[in-house]
Design a protein around this motif. Structure first.
Motif, mmCIF file in Angstrom:
data_model
loop_
_atom_site.group_PDB
_atom_site.id
_atom_site.type_symbol
_atom_site.label_atom_id
_atom_site.label_comp_id
_atom_site.label_asym_id
_atom_site.label_seq_id
_atom_site.Cartn_x
_atom_site.Cartn_y
_atom_site.Cartn_z
ATOM 1 N N GLU A 79 -19.269 -15.084 -21.570
ATOM 2 C CA GLU A 79 -19.891 -14.694 -22.825
ATOM 3 C C GLU A 79 -21.128 -15.564 -23.010
ATOM 4 O O GLU A 79 -21.259 -16.610 -22.368
ATOM 5 N N ASN A 80 -22.051 -15.108 -23.850
ATOM 6 C CA ASN A 80 -23.258 -15.920 -24.085
ATOM 7 C C ASN A 80 -23.646 -15.887 -25.549
ATOM 8 O O ASN A 80 -23.358 -14.924 -26.268
ATOM 9 N N SER A 81 -24.294 -16.951 -25.992
ATOM 10 C CA SER A 81 -24.729 -17.073 -27.374
ATOM 11 C C SER A 81 -26.205 -16.738 -27.478
ATOM 12 O O SER A 81 -26.908 -16.625 -26.474
ATOM 13 N N THR A 82 -26.684 -16.592 -28.714
ATOM 14 C CA THR A 82 -28.100 -16.302 -28.934
ATOM 15 C C THR A 82 -28.982 -17.483 -28.542
ATOM 16 O O THR A 82 -30.196 -17.338 -28.419
ATOM 17 N N ARG A 83 -28.368 -18.647 -28.338
ATOM 18 C CA ARG A 83 -29.128 -19.851 -27.962
ATOM 19 C C ARG A 83 -29.250 -19.999 -26.454
ATOM 20 O O ARG A 83 -29.729 -21.023 -25.964
ATOM 21 N N GLY A 84 -28.790 -18.987 -25.706
ATOM 22 C CA GLY A 84 -28.953 -19.016 -24.263
ATOM 23 C C GLY A 84 -27.907 -19.820 -23.517
ATOM 24 O O GLY A 84 -28.102 -20.156 -22.351
ATOM 25 N N VAL A 85 -26.793 -20.113 -24.174
ATOM 26 C CA VAL A 85 -25.706 -20.835 -23.518
ATOM 27 C C VAL A 85 -24.647 -19.836 -23.065
ATOM 28 O O VAL A 85 -24.195 -18.996 -23.844
ATOM 29 N N TRP A 86 -24.265 -19.924 -21.793
ATOM 30 C CA TRP A 86 -23.242 -19.054 -21.226
ATOM 31 C C TRP A 86 -21.956 -19.856 -21.077
ATOM 32 O O TRP A 86 -21.991 -21.049 -20.761
ATOM 33 N N ALA A 87 -20.806 -19.197 -21.295
ATOM 34 C CA ALA A 87 -19.526 -19.906 -21.229
ATOM 35 C C ALA A 87 -18.439 -18.974 -20.721
ATOM 36 O O ALA A 87 -18.539 -17.742 -20.824
ATOM 37 N N LEU A 88 -17.400 -19.578 -20.168
ATOM 38 C CA LEU A 88 -16.220 -18.813 -19.774
ATOM 39 C C LEU A 88 -15.483 -18.372 -21.036
ATOM 40 O O LEU A 88 -15.362 -19.138 -21.993
ATOM 41 N N THR A 89 -15.011 -17.155 -21.038
ATOM 42 C CA THR A 89 -14.200 -16.666 -22.144
ATOM 43 C C THR A 89 -12.791 -17.256 -22.014
ATOM 44 O O THR A 89 -12.465 -17.944 -21.041
ATOM 45 N N THR A 90 -11.943 -16.971 -22.982
ATOM 46 C CA THR A 90 -10.557 -17.447 -22.918
ATOM 47 C C THR A 90 -9.882 -16.953 -21.642
ATOM 48 O O THR A 90 -9.226 -17.717 -20.931
ATOM 49 N N SER A 91 -10.054 -15.666 -21.335
ATOM 50 C CA SER A 91 -9.454 -15.113 -20.114
ATOM 51 C C SER A 91 -10.150 -15.661 -18.876
ATOM 52 O O SER A 91 -9.513 -15.865 -17.836
ATOM 53 N N GLY A 92 -11.445 -15.920 -18.982
ATOM 54 C CA GLY A 92 -12.178 -16.464 -17.851
ATOM 55 C C GLY A 92 -11.715 -17.858 -17.487
ATOM 56 O O GLY A 92 -11.652 -18.229 -16.305
ATOM 57 N N ARG A 93 -11.376 -18.666 -18.512
ATOM 58 C CA ARG A 93 -10.916 -20.033 -18.263
ATOM 59 C C ARG A 93 -9.556 -20.068 -17.576
ATOM 60 O O ARG A 93 -9.205 -21.043 -16.913
ATOM 61 N N GLU A 94 -8.780 -18.989 -17.729
ATOM 62 C CA GLU A 94 -7.445 -18.941 -17.132
ATOM 63 C C GLU A 94 -7.488 -18.591 -15.646
ATOM 64 O O GLU A 94 -6.496 -18.766 -14.938
ATOM 65 N N LEU A 95 -8.630 -18.078 -15.185
ATOM 66 C CA LEU A 95 -8.752 -17.672 -13.779
ATOM 67 C C LEU A 95 -9.051 -18.866 -12.889
ATOM 68 O O LEU A 95 -9.800 -19.766 -13.266
ATOM 69 N N GLN A 96 -8.478 -18.850 -11.700
ATOM 70 C CA GLN A 96 -8.768 -19.874 -10.706
ATOM 71 C C GLN A 96 -9.811 -19.381 -9.712
ATOM 72 O O GLN A 96 -10.525 -20.177 -9.106
ATOM 73 N N ALA A 97 -9.879 -18.081 -9.532
ATOM 74 C CA ALA A 97 -10.855 -17.454 -8.624
ATOM 75 C C ALA A 97 -11.115 -16.049 -9.124
ATOM 76 O O ALA A 97 -10.381 -15.519 -9.968
ATOM 77 N N ILE A 98 -12.170 -15.434 -8.636
ATOM 78 C CA ILE A 98 -12.502 -14.070 -9.043
ATOM 79 C C ILE A 98 -12.720 -13.200 -7.804
ATOM 80 O O ILE A 98 -13.000 -13.706 -6.714
ATOM 81 N N ASN A 99 -12.602 -11.898 -8.015
ATOM 82 C CA ASN A 99 -12.803 -10.938 -6.935
ATOM 83 C C ASN A 99 -14.065 -10.140 -7.240
ATOM 84 O O ASN A 99 -14.056 -9.277 -8.122
ATOM 85 N N SER A 100 -15.144 -10.429 -6.531
ATOM 86 C CA SER A 100 -16.425 -9.786 -6.836
ATOM 87 C C SER A 100 -16.378 -8.278 -6.617
ATOM 88 O O SER A 100 -16.998 -7.517 -7.359
ATOM 89 N N GLU A 101 -15.643 -7.841 -5.589
ATOM 90 C CA GLU A 101 -15.555 -6.402 -5.329
ATOM 91 C C GLU A 101 -14.883 -5.677 -6.484
ATOM 92 O O GLU A 101 -15.302 -4.576 -6.879
ATOM 93 N N GLU A 102 -13.833 -6.279 -7.038
ATOM 94 C CA GLU A 102 -13.145 -5.672 -8.171
ATOM 95 C C GLU A 102 -14.030 -5.651 -9.409
ATOM 96 O O GLU A 102 -13.996 -4.699 -10.202
#
Length: 290
Positions: A79-102
């Motif tokens: 997610e990102n704020s209007t101030r240009g800061v990007w952050a992991l969401t709650t669900s994003g923080r729970e992930l250990q890895a991601i699948n780019s194809e998915e």
């Protein structure tokens, strides 16, 4: 300086590294912090980093990383704020890895459904980058941002915007008649030249992402037959060369055309939802309030 882009990772080939970069930054970061850390993890060479994206001020790597973040945001990892800061969401923080194809597959499915469900969109001759996903805000010009706002307006809101635009341009008695089964006519108005001669006009406005064809101009002219002095066709897309020829065909009721680029310039000129602050700032709330 290297100009070849073949060695530059694609946006979907940098997702895991970008995800790791934000993790190492503590779960959030500015665009520059995230880009720098991702580039460090990827170990990209100075030659690759020196390749610019077209005539823009961004490197090709920065451009592609903007797409990387956008895809990850679409699936709820970032997610990102209007101030240009990007952050992991709650669900994003729970992930250990991601699948780019998915991630790419899911975004393509989401975009496909959006296009199918969006009424009044012409799907011919689309030239949408990266599966139809809107350009990331940080790499869009104000014109591109405005076009995205316009094409995502609801049909009735776009009709009201056209009504306001015509009134601001000197038309009077402007009425919206859309959704009444009026043969494709969305509205009408009157323009008086030099305060002497009046012309009655019927208009049609369409939020297209593609190209308006000659047949659509002919259909509009058929609906206008015997009812007006002039027609006006406004679109967020473009007009084919045959559509332009049809609009100006001798011996027929003339139809003026305003395409997406001209519409953006007119809104800029009238400062409708567009404010000049160094560059132009798009007032999203203004368009949502129409």
């Amino acid at each position: 300086m290297a100009k070849d882009k073949t060695n530059i990772p694609a946006y979907n080939d940098m997702m895991q590294e970008l995800f790791q970069a934000i993790k190492e930054l503590g779960g959030s970061g500015t665009i520059k912090e995230i880009d720098d850390k991702t580039i460090e993890i990827l170990g990209l060479s100075p030659d690759i980093l020196a390749v610019m994206h077209g005539d823009s001020s961004k490197s090709e790597v920065e451009y592609r990383l903007a797409w990387t973040r956008t895809y990850m945001k679409k699936v709820g990892i970032l997610e990102n704020s209007t101030r240009g800061v990007w952050a992991l969401t709650t669900s994003g923080r729970e992930l250990q890895a991601i699948n780019s194809e998915e991630i790419v597959k899911k975004v393509r499915e989401m975009t496909s459904l959006k296009v199918k469900d969006t009424e009044k969109f012409c799907l011919e001759d689309q030239n949408l980058e990266n599966d139809g996903v809107d350009l990331p805000d940080e790499i869009q010009t104000w014109r591109e941002k405005l076009k995205n706002v316009l094409k995502n307006l609801k049909p009735d809101a776009f009709e009201r915007l056209t009504q306001r635009l015509l009134r601001e341009s000197g038309f009077t008695q402007v009425k919206v008649t859309g959704r009444t089964g009026d043969g494709g006519i969305d509205g009408m108005g009157t323009i008086k030249l030099n305060g002497i001669i009046s012309f009655h006009m019927l208009f049609q406005c369409k939020r297209y992402v593609g190209t308006v064809s000659a047949s659509e101009i002919r259909d509009f002219r058929g609906a206008m037959q015997g009812r007006t002095d002039k027609g006006l066709f406004i679109t967020t897309g473009k007009f084919s060369s045959s559509a332009i020829e049809e609009a100006n065909r001798p011996g027929t009721t003339p139809i003026d055309l305003i395409d997406g680029d001209e519409l953006v310039e007119k809104l800029r000129e009238l400062q409708l939802g567009v404010a000049p602050v160094n560059d132009y700032i798009i007032d999203d709330a203004w368009f949502l309030s129409i």
